[in-house]
Design an enzyme around this catalytic site. Sequence first.
Site: not given
Ligand SMILES: O=C(O)c1ccccc1NCC(=O)[C@H](O)[C@H](O)COP(=O)(O)O
Length: 215
Positions: A10, A133
């Site tokens: 992502c 999540d």
């Molecule tokens: O990634 C971002 O900046 C974001 C911004 C606003 C809403 C959601 C966002 N990310 C969501 C995702 O799909 C991430 O991959 C998921 O939350 C896992 O994130 P991480 O813990 O950083 O791998």
Amino acid sequence: MPAQVNVKICGLTDRASLDAAVAAGARYVGLVFFEKSPRHIGLPEAAELAAAIPEGICKVALVVDAPNEFLDRLLAEVPLDMLQLHGKESPARVIEIKARYGLPVMKAVGIADAADLPPLETYMQVADQILVDAKPPKEAVLPGGNGLAFDWRLIAGRRWPVPWMLAGGLTPDNVEEAIAMTGANQVDVSSGVEHAPGAKDTSKIAAFCGAAHGN
Ligand SMILES: O=C(O)c1ccccc1NCC(=O)[C@H](O)[C@H](O)COP(=O)(O)O
């Protein structure tokens, strides 16, 4: 470990990271349309990147409480396969978006403790997929992508009738354990494959996919 684990990378914003995700066998790639995010991508840049995504890889648009006016423009300008709703969208709004755009919808649900589990069942009635999540901290600017894990024991052994992805604080080092503990057959990562907020690391993308695929 499940036979086939699908990976979603992502928050891609550049061609090198996209190519690394494709080469490593990612099944989904996510583009973030949320201006406060370090991973935000504009529509012209997203259209160019999306055009380079090979057939068969699901192009996911991540939006946060987006109004129809924005979604109309997004879907007119960028070729996409799925919408990821990462805000406070209600079940009724999920249904409305599915009907209006005819695309599969993945609803993100934040988990911190057992009290957060019932909404999973609610959204499973209306969404095509669920992103399980970590719940963001109260002071967080971003509703996701914070690199925080939740206690995977909360969902260990649960089986649900719709496809779902595990997300939140996954890294190349912990994804194997997360899959083993939760039984997830899909995983999503953003900050765990970066060297700085919003800057993807191609070697971490390869390592994450390798670990998720059990290589
Ligand atoms: O990634 C971002 O900046 C974001 C911004 C606003 C809403 C959601 C966002 N990310 C969501 C995702 O799909 C991430 O991959 C998921 O939350 C896992 O994130 P991480 O813990 O950083 O791998």
